[in-house]
Design a protein around this motif. Structure first.
Motif, short mmCIF file in Angstrom:
data_model
loop_
_atom_site.label_atom_id
_atom_site.label_comp_id
_atom_site.label_asym_id
_atom_site.label_seq_id
_atom_site.Cartn_x
_atom_site.Cartn_y
_atom_site.Cartn_z
N ASP A 136 -1.06 5.31 9.85
CA ASP A 136 -1.37 4.71 8.56
C ASP A 136 -0.62 3.40 8.36
OD1 ASP A 136 -3.06 6.76 8.07
OD2 ASP A 136 -1.85 7.73 6.49
N VAL A 137 0.63 3.40 8.83
CA VAL A 137 1.43 2.18 8.68
C VAL A 137 0.83 1.07 9.53
CG1 VAL A 137 3.68 1.14 9.16
CG2 VAL A 137 3.55 3.41 8.11
N GLU A 138 0.52 1.43 10.76
CA GLU A 138 0.07 0.39 11.69
C GLU A 138 -1.38 -0.03 11.45
OE1 GLU A 138 1.12 1.92 15.56
OE2 GLU A 138 3.22 2.01 14.86
N ASN B 266 6.52 17.10 12.90
CA ASN B 266 6.25 17.14 14.34
C ASN B 266 5.56 15.86 14.78
OD1 ASN B 266 3.54 17.38 13.80
ND2 ASN B 266 3.27 19.34 14.85
N ALA B 267 5.40 15.75 16.06
CA ALA B 267 4.90 14.50 16.61
C ALA B 267 3.58 14.09 15.96
CB ALA B 267 4.72 14.65 18.12
N GLU B 268 2.74 15.09 15.70
CA GLU B 268 1.43 14.80 15.15
C GLU B 268 1.53 14.27 13.72
OE1 GLU B 268 -1.66 18.07 15.56
OE2 GLU B 268 -1.61 17.69 13.40
N GLY B 269 2.39 14.94 12.93
CA GLY B 269 2.58 14.50 11.55
C GLY B 269 3.13 13.09 11.50
N VAL B 270 4.11 12.85 12.32
CA VAL B 270 4.74 11.53 12.34
C VAL B 270 3.74 10.48 12.82
CG1 VAL B 270 6.53 10.16 13.47
CG2 VAL B 270 7.06 12.45 12.64
N GLN B 271 2.94 10.86 13.79
CA GLN B 271 1.91 9.95 14.31
C GLN B 271 0.93 9.58 13.21
OE1 GLN B 271 2.12 8.70 17.45
NE2 GLN B 271 0.59 7.29 16.61
N LYS C 56 0.86 -1.18 0.00
CA LYS C 56 0.00 0.00 0.00
C LYS C 56 0.89 1.23 0.00
CE LYS C 56 -4.18 1.76 2.16
NZ LYS C 56 -5.20 1.47 3.17
N PHE C 57 0.72 2.06 -1.00
CA PHE C 57 1.60 3.20 -1.21
C PHE C 57 0.96 4.49 -0.71
CE2 PHE C 57 2.75 -0.06 -4.17
CZ PHE C 57 4.14 -0.02 -4.21
N ALA C 58 1.77 5.28 -0.02
CA ALA C 58 1.22 6.51 0.52
C ALA C 58 2.21 7.64 0.30
CB ALA C 58 0.94 6.35 2.01
N ALA C 59 1.66 8.82 0.03
CA ALA C 59 2.51 10.01 -0.09
C ALA C 59 2.07 11.03 0.94
CB ALA C 59 2.43 10.60 -1.49
N TYR C 60 3.04 11.62 1.61
CA TYR C 60 2.74 12.64 2.62
C TYR C 60 3.45 13.92 2.22
CZ TYR C 60 1.14 8.52 5.05
OH TYR C 60 0.46 7.38 5.37
N THR D 271 2.57 0.27 3.34
CA THR D 271 3.88 -0.41 3.30
C THR D 271 4.97 0.44 2.66
OG1 THR D 271 3.30 -1.39 1.18
CG2 THR D 271 2.86 -2.72 3.16
N HIS D 272 4.54 1.44 1.90
CA HIS D 272 5.49 2.27 1.18
C HIS D 272 5.14 3.73 1.41
CE1 HIS D 272 6.32 -1.52 -0.76
NE2 HIS D 272 7.30 -0.98 -1.48
N VAL D 273 6.15 4.49 1.80
CA VAL D 273 5.88 5.88 2.17
C VAL D 273 6.77 6.82 1.37
CG1 VAL D 273 6.13 7.55 4.06
CG2 VAL D 273 5.17 5.28 4.52
#
Lengths: 748, 299, 431, 207
Positions: free
Chosen positions: A56-58, A46-51, A5-9, A63-65
């Protein structure tokens, strides 16, 4: 692929949102990049963005970021997602910090960002999270070749850290060169008197250590395998062979003294002229009493001639300085003075080289009445019952002479490093070509080998200058070109006992690290911890041997059918083999012909009438890419027509990427790598050189395509070139504009 | 402030009617203002000076200095020896340090002293007057008795050699000592701190035997003072003072220069600043008159 | 005081220069837990402030980049910047270390965007330019700084300037309330990689470093040659910005001198030889370098470099310890002395004089634990006592005046020594 | 053995160095010189002499006894101590120079007629006479060293200075008849004589 599953941030912080149209980027990631999840965030790191990403990963099974934000060198602690494959689209250092401000540039700036998002997504599509090689190598034993001070130190230190160790020594007893010494130079304050060598104590500790096994009268007859699984044959003088498996090797094979017979002009060969080793024997015999000559006469006057057969620029003798000899002569002069202060001792030197605390040792000798005189010796003749030393006293500016009972020549260290590989390759090629003479030569050469590696590229460690098996790097003295094998002591560089013990301790650590890495399937320095490794589709291989020849680390052997045999534990993950392969069958899970090729193809190509050229930059990730980043950090503007792709090394650049780029309409390609030549700065040895070489070969292809050769250039870029790199880019863009748009545009 | 007492070692040149008599006169006046009591070491003798080396040798030089120490130790117990002359201070202090550092030398010295019935047991510190001023009073303390400012006069502080090297004053640099400048500034004068010949040797030891050599030095010293805009030179050393002042006319004669630079002792400046008269400051002892200073004294 | 954050299985490395980073990484890459404490806001130490290394003339930041990448990829190392050691108690295998963490006034939220620096107008002497340039009081130490986080200088905290920085940060990363913290940790071994500092050149009074603008130190000269430096890499002299083409290099500035540093600092000869090549790089045949030396200590293969420089027609050598420097009216340094090879007196005018400044252990000014054993120059020999007491080690230039290559060797060796302690402790605990 | 060979035998052997160590003030420090040359460059009278201190130290170590003891360089020393404070090996160079001058002088090897040698001798004798220096007799004595005629010329040449000092009360013509001195002259002389005796005995000079 079903599970992927591919994701772009996309981050809109740091001014990205002000200068770029984030909505457009999102759309591109979704539509063109085919990302299943696309999200933007005002402060992604920041913590929120990373969270958000972690969630999404968890929870969403991403699987792909692809992180479209700052440079891959920034915010690495925040963007640390060890369970997924990740690409980084560099919109900050690579776009908004380097494109001129203002509305006039809005369009090109956005185009640049759009392309980087396309590229990030395209790369990600082709990436896999490296799973690591299941073929791990588990031996954690360490082999130390050489039982002198360096070897014994390495063995003892490794064993004390809990690692089983083997020592192979060709003599019948341990000790090596140091065993011949009466005393050594002091290691610690107060640096005033010669000290016991400590060798007997160390040899005893090694001999009785439960984790150390000593093979005396033995040599290494064969070394095969790789870190974690070296198969070593240890041959005894008697002919018996023991086979052992070890994980890493420390080569501490020391040196021999430069042959005094080669110095007849300084009295080499005369009865009362000895080298420093000869003097040590005499001192041991005297054991603290007055030193006697071979003829039994007490030595009442002695002259030490420094740099004998060293620092020679005539090509006749050793060109280098052996570093220890000044302190050694000082020590030996003290032997005389301590036995009898009335003995005249003169040291004739050109530069007295006693760095660090050695200065105290020098002072101590002066206090004892050793006379030092800056001079250059011109000859030693026998005279009466002694020698007459002629020299130019450089302070008093006159030719003069001294009569002495004994003359000691401070000769240099000649490393015992085994076979020199360039000569080996030459002989091997000639032998393979059928030369009988070469075949014979090869046999003779082989006998001088220390390690007898079964490697495709030759039986010993590659040598640096003058036959020393040293690292080429200042910052990384243990950066070996044969992974898991580390040189220690004077075989790597001329040195004294103190340095040798330090060096051996360091080498022992590297050996320990090598076995630990091998057992986990991790790469060693400089891509430490990298779990990717070269995968090869042998069915496509044409046995061209380029990969086996060009691998800077000798990691690839050949089987009987001349197919390459990859030894992952030896591999350092530079990708040179991948760049070399004409049929593109070599790849890494996270770095392949496709991961880069797809990025090149993802770039949106304006047509030939747009007057917006596109230049591809393939930048070495260690030097050129940081230089570009730093140009961004200092907000230095460069052309927005370039698209930069970091590569592991220019050596990994496969020519297909160049032809792909030109085919897809790029107007020029710049390759930026490290300095090549004797003082090369490439940590994968010859990346730039290979790129140059390979590009020289594609000139014909360019001509066939009707393209000017200037459309492909290679540049040496250093990490400090953050200003120069901008000039290079802008000049090149101007040059391309001059040439005109590529005629290839529009064919795709 | 309580009266401070010192064993005074004036030295040969600072006797009345000797070449540095003006140093002595002004020192006495200065000390009076600072409430310092100087008591001459009874029957002191010459320090031997460095130039005594050739004939004198080592032990005789040390022994004659030890004679002074013994006298001070016995007759002025507990008092530091204070010298005004740079050479006396250096010769004495060097002797003292060597005696402190070698029991053997002390033994031999006492053997010599015994010939005159004297004994030296190692006491009595040897200090220079400037050291005393800076360490025991401090610049602020020195300012206390000040009555007149030396404002409007530009001074080149010429430190010379022997108060400066090898011991130095107050831990200051050997190459660029600033204590004279600080003293000048304390009393309102303008110190030319960048004066670059402040530690140049005046060649005093060769003044008589090879005058052309020492006069070359003096020329540099004076010339640079002019270049820096100095109106006067101030110095802590009687040999420097005498050489630099006395030979200016000689240099003028030989080399056509027009040197006329007054050379003063710090003690003369201080005496004026403390409200002393020109005479009390020994200004009548100048070969080259310090008119601006006389003017302030006269106010 | 916060709770313990490590165990006796961890290694503390003090100092984040090349030796400290190496020791930390080498141990971590063997699988050990490491705390890397650096007192300044960034890793990199002094080598990050060098332009090139001898003898390869490569760039120190290249190696720094590799080490930083190793660090970014290794979770075994915990980096603590602005952190100093206050006290160490305990013994080999079981030390309690008290650390002082000074406030950076910028939190981990910093993105490195630089808005705070743009907002602030107050300036401070740039500590990463040896005072040759100013920087804003909100600053990123240098282009290779790690962590890539800005720092607010304490001088503007509590002033309107500080508030400006705070207001400018869109990410709320400026925290002016940040306080000094004390942290206590347990470790099994300590590696002191506290490095060196240039000897105070002003103390070498005959050379007038404190009086003459055009007498500078070798470390300052590195900054002048560095494109990241205050002159953008142009060799311009401080007094008037004039191009400095005729440059004197004065060896043993502070070293081999009973009045200053007793030891030979080892690196200075090679550093000056290297710097003559900066002059060549900058001015070609129009440059002129003169090296004033006692002995050229181009040890082992460095001899090649010396021979290469000797063949360079723009470089000359004078065997002499320069006696003194005076300044002429154009602010040129004029060197006085005697070439002792045959006795030739000189008084030579140069555009710029560079003092090859000696290395003093940084720890000379830091209070090391009482059971450390130092040599007469303050370099760390180890712990007092017997082999069984050795739980703290010197590494790199903290242990001896070493060049980079030897410092890294030393640091690698120190990593093994620390690992041995950890191994023994672990074994004892198992028993 | 030819003369040259005799010399060669002695070269760079420690005989002369040992002699210097034993008999010259601070001579034991000569061996510590590392030939940096800072003393040579620091001496204000460097341009005037043939051998710099550092070179003299090397000559001592090379056994050049005659050249060293016959050199006039030591007499150029004005005791400015510039060399001492800069010497990186802390050699007491000034004192060694003085010691060598004294030694050469005592052996009669120092250059004849060297003006500073003569002045320094005069100075010492002058101070010993009364226990304090008599500036007038010292000065006049010096001017007449080279003979009466030259002395009169020099003295006349310096007359203006003398007159100036006299007018400034800094030179007392009455000094010629005695002047300042220590009271216990006998004791003073006894000390000097005893010290000289001890030193001569120690250094092997027999009176």
């Amino acid at each position: 692929m079903a599970d992927n599953k591919f994701a772009a941030y996309i981050c809109s912080g740091c001014g990205l949102g002000d200068q770029l149209d984030i909505k457009t980027l999102e759309k591109i990631a979704l539509k063109e990049g085919k990302m299943q999840v696309v999200k933007s965030h005002p402060f992604l790191c920041n913590a929120e963005g990373v969270q958000m990403i972690n969630d999404d990963v968890e929870k969403e099974g991403v699987t792909h970021v692809c992180i479209a934000a700052c440079s891959r060198r920034s915010k690495t602690e925040a963007f640390h997602f060890p369970t997924v494959a990740m690409s980084r689209a560099n919109l900050r250092e690579g776009v908004i910090w380097v494109v001129a401000a203002g509305e006039a540039h809005d369009e090109v700036r956005q185009e640049m960002a759009d392309d980087y998002v396309r590229m990030g997504c395209a790369e990600l599509k082709k990436m896999k999270l490296p799973a690591g090689n299941p073929d791990k190598a588990h031996s954690k034993r360490i082999l130390v070749v050489g039982g002198g001070m360096s070897g014994l130190t390495a063995a003892f230190e490794a064993a004390e850290a809990g690692y089983e160790t083997l020592v192979v020594e060709k003599q019948a007893q341990l000790g090596g060169w140091a065993a011949n010494l009466w005393k050594r130079v002091p290691f610690k304050a107060p640096y005033t008197e010669p000290q016991d060598t400590g060798l007997a104590d160390l040899a005893a500790k090694v001999g009785s250590h439960p984790l150390i096994k000593v093979h005396l009268n033995s040599t290494v007859a064969e070394t095969a395998g790789a870190p974690g699984r070296f198969a070593v044959k240890i041959a005894q003088e008697s002919g018996a062979v023991t086979e052992e498996t070890v994980g890493a090797i420390v080569q501490a094979t020391g040196f021999t003294g430069y042959d005094i017979a080669k110095l007849p002009e300084l009295g080499g060969g005369q009865a009362n002229v000895v080298d420093q080793a000869g003097l040590e024997s005499m001192a041991r015999a005297a054991n603290g009493a007055t030193i006697k000559r071979a003829d039994g006469k007490d030595v009442k006057s002695v002259v030490f001639l420094q740099c004998a057969g060293q620092r020679d620029d005539s090509g006749k003798h050793l060109p280098y300085c052996s570093g220890h000899c000044c302190a050694t002569s000082i020590k030996q002069a003290m032997y005389f003075k301590n036995a009898n202060p009335d003995i005249d001792t003169v040291v004739v030197y050109q530069d007295l080289r006693v760095p660090g605390m050695g200065e105290d040792f020098y002072r101590s000798a002066q206090e004892k009445g050793v006379t030092f005189t800056k001079g250059k010796a011109s000859g030693v003749e026998s005279s009466g019952n002694g020698c007459k030393v002629s020299f130019r006293d450089l302070i008093l500016d006159e030719e003069t002479s001294i009569n002495a009972d004994l003359v000691v020549l401070a000769t240099g260290q000649v490393p015992s490093a085994g076979v020199e590989l360039d000569a080996w390759t030459e002989v091997t090629n000639a032998a393979d070509g059928g030369s009988a003479e070469a075949k014979q030569q090869k046999i003779v050469m082989h006998k001088s080998s220390v390690l007898n590696l079964t490697y495709r590229q030759g039986p010993d460690l590659p040598q640096f200058k003058y036959g020393f098996a040293d690292s080429h790097f200042i910052c990384f003295p243990y950066e070996t070109r044969r992974t898991g094998i580390y040189a220690a002591g004077p075989v790597r560089r001329p040195m004294d006992l103190l340095q040798a013990t330090e060096d051996a301790t360091g080498a022992a650590l590297k050996a320990i690290q090598a076995v630990e890495n091998a057992s986990l399937g991790r790469a060693a320095h400089p891509r430490s911890g990298d779990l990717s490794y070269p995968l090869v589709r042998l069915e496509g291989c044409t046995q061209c041997k380029r990969c086996t020849v060009e691998c800077p680390f000798g990691a690839i052997d050949e089987d009987e059918k001349r197919f390459p045999v990859f030894n992952e534990q030896r591999c350092r993950r530079c990708g040179t083999c991948m760049g070399a392969c004409p049929v593109r069958v070599i790849s890494f899970e996270n770095y392949s012909v496709d991961t880069v090729g797809s990025q090149i193809k993802a770039v949106d190509m304006p047509d030939e009438f747009s007057e917006r050229p596109r230049i591809l930059i393939l930048a070495c990730e260690n030097d050129a890419y940081p230089a570009l980043d730093m140009a961004g950090l200092s907000r230095t503007v460069y052309s927005a027509f370039v698209r930069v792709i970091p590569v592991r090394c220019l050596g990994s650049v496969n020519t297909i990427w160049i032809t792909d780029a030109l085919n897809s309409g790029f107007d020029g390609v710049m390759m930026m790598g490290c300095k090549k030549g004797d003082d090369y700065q490439c940590h994968f040895v010859k990346g730039s050189e290979l790129a140059h070489y390979r590009m020289s070969k594609i000139g014909d292809t360019l001509t066939q395509l009707g393209l000017e050769p200037e459309r492909v250039v290679t540049q040496e870029v250093a990490i400090t070139d953050n200003q120069r790199v901008v000039t290079l880019i802008n000049d090149y863009v101007a040059q391309i504009n001059e040439l005109g748009m590529s005629p290839m545009k529009g064919f795709n | 402030m309580a009266k401070k007492e010192y064993a005074f070692y004036p030295g040969c040149s600072s006797q009345l009617k000797a070449s540095a008599s003006n140093y002595l006169v002004s020192t006495n006046a200065m000390c009076k203002s600072l409430d310092i009591k100087l008591t001459e070491i009874p029957d002191w003798n010459c320090c031997g000076a460095s130039v005594g080396y050739c004939e004198g040798g080592e032990l005789p030089r040390i022994a004659i200095n030890a004679r002074n120490f013994a006298q001070a130790e016995t007759h002025l117990p507990g008092q530091d020896i204070v010298a005004t002359c740079a050479a006396c201070w250096l010769g004495a202090r060097e002797s003292k340090e060597r005696l402190d550092g070698s029991a053997q030398l002390m033994k031999e010295t006492n053997e010599a002293l015994a010939a005159a019935g004297l004994h030296y047991s190692g006491g009595a510190n040897v200090r220079h007057m400037v050291e005393v001023l800076i360490e025991d009073f401090g610049y602020d303390g020195l300012k206390q008795p000040m009555k007149k400012s030396l404002e409007g006069i530009k001074f080149a502080g010429y430190v010379g050699c022997q108060t400066n090297r090898p011991f130095g004053i107050d831990g200051e640099s050997f190459e660029n000592p600033l204590y004279l400048d600080k003293m000048v500034e304390t009393f309102g004068g303008e110190a030319l701190t960048t004066y670059d010949q402040k530690v140049t040797c005046c060649g005093g030891a060769l003044a008589f035997s090879e005058p052309e050599k020492s006069q070359k030095q003096i020329r540099d010293i004076v010339e640079s003072a002019y270049d820096h805009g100095a109106e006067m030179i101030v110095t802590p050393c009687p040999l420097c003072q005498a050489n630099v002042e006395v030979y200016q006319s000689e240099i003028n004669k030989k080399q056509g220069t027009k040197f006329n630079m007054p050379v003063l002792y710090y003690s003369q400046l201080m005496t004026i600043a403390y409200g002393g008269s020109a005479k009390e400051a020994g200004l009548n002892g100048q070969l080259i008159r310090a008119e601006k200073l006389e003017k302030i004294a006269g106010k | 005081m916060t709770a313990s954050i490590a165990t006796s299985q961890a290694i503390l490395v003090v100092g984040g220069g090349i030796s400290g980073m190496t020791a930390a990484l080498e141990a971590a890459e063997c699988g050990k837990q490491v705390i890397l404490a650096e007192k300044t806001p960034t890793l990199g130490g002094r080598t990050a402030l060098l332009y090139r290394y001898f003898p390869k003339m490569c760039h120190p930041t290249c190696g720094l980049e590799i080490n930083l990448r190793r660090l970014k990829g290794n979770r075994n190392v915990r980096v603590m910047t602005m952190t100093e050691v206050l006290a160490v108690t305990g013994r080999r295998g079981d030390y309690t270390v008290t650390l002082k963490v000074s406030p950076r006034y910028v939190t981990e939220s910093c993105t490195g965007c630089g808005d705070c620096a743009n907002a602030v107008s107050a300036e401070i002497d740039n500590p990463y330019e040896y005072g040759l340039a100013k920087t804003r009081a909100a600053y990123l130490p240098h282009a290779m700084a790690y962590p890539q986080r800005y720092v607010i200088d304490p001088s503007i905290v509590g002033t309107p300037e500080g508030e400006k920085a705070k207001a400018a940060c869109k990410f709320g990363a400026v925290d002016l309330e940040m306080k000094e913290e004390t942290v206590e940790i347990k470790v099994g071994a300590v590696i002191w990689a506290t490095g060196w500092k240039p000897y105070d050149a002003a103390k070498i009074q005959p050379y007038g470093y404190d009086r003459f603008a055009n007498v500078i130190t070798s470390v300052e000269f590195e900054r002048l040659a560095d494109p990241h430096g205050p002159t953008g890499g142009k060799i311009l002299r401080p007094s008037d910005g004039k191009e400095a083409k005729d440059i004197a290099f004065i060896q043993c500035a502070g070293s081999r001198d009973e009045n200053h540093l007793r030891h030979c600092s080892r690196i200075c000869c090679m550093a000056s030889l290297k710097q003559t090549q900066y002059v060549r790089e900058a001015w070609g045949d129009a440059g002129k370098s003169t090296v004033y030396y006692i002995d050229i200590r181009a040890i082992d293969r460095f001899e090649d470099f010396y021979q290469m420089v000797q063949k360079d027609a723009t470089v000359s050598f004078v065997k002499s310890k320069v006696a003194k420097i005076v300044e002429d009216k154009e602010s040129n340094p004029v060197l006085h002395g005697v070439d002792t090879e045959g006795y030739h007196r000189y008084a030579t005018t140069h555009d710029l004089a560079v003092l090859a400044i000696g290395m003093e252990p940084e720890a000379n000014g830091i209070k090391l634990p009482d059971d450390m054993l130092l040599d007469s120059s303050g370099f760390i020999e180890g712990c007092k006592g017997t082999a069984e007491d050795q739980g703290m080690f010197g590494a790199g230039a903290a242990s001896s005046p070493l060049d980079v290559n030897r410092s890294v060797q030393s640091a690698t060796a120190a990593a093994l020594r620390a690992i041995k302690v950890i191994h023994k402790t672990a074994r004892t605990e198992q028993v | 053995m030819s003369n040259a060979n005799v010399q060669a035998v002695a070269r760079y052997q420690n005989d002369f160095l040992r002699e210097v160590e034993e008999r010259v003030e601070e001579g034991h420090m000569v061996k510590m010189c590392m030939q940096c040359g800072v003393c040579a460059g620091s001496c204000p009278f460097g341009p005037d002499w043939e051998h710099s201190p550092q070179k003299i130290f090397m000559m001592i170590r090379a056994g050049k006894r005659d050249e060293v003891l016959g050199s006039d360089s030591m007499f150029m020393c004005t005791s400015c101590y510039s060399c001492i404070v800069r010497c990186p090996r802390e050699l007491p160079i000034t004192h060694i120079m003085h010691g060598l001058a004294n030694y050469a002088h005592r052996l009669g090897l120092a250059p004849k007629g060297q003006p500073t040698r003569e002045f320094a001798t005069l100075f010492w004798n002058n101070l010993v006479k009364k226990g304090r220096v008599n500036e007038l007799t010292l000065t006049l004595g010096h001017y007449f060293t080279n003979g009466l005629v030259s002395g009169i010329k020099t003295a006349l040449g310096m007359q203006r200075i003398g007159l100036g000092l006299f007018l400034a009360k800094r030179l007392n013509p009455m000094e010629i008849f005695g002047g300042h001195g220590v009271k216990d002259l006998k004791g003073f002389h006894a000390i000097v004589a005893k010290a000289k005796e001890i030193e001569d005995r120690k250094k092997g000079f027999t009176a």
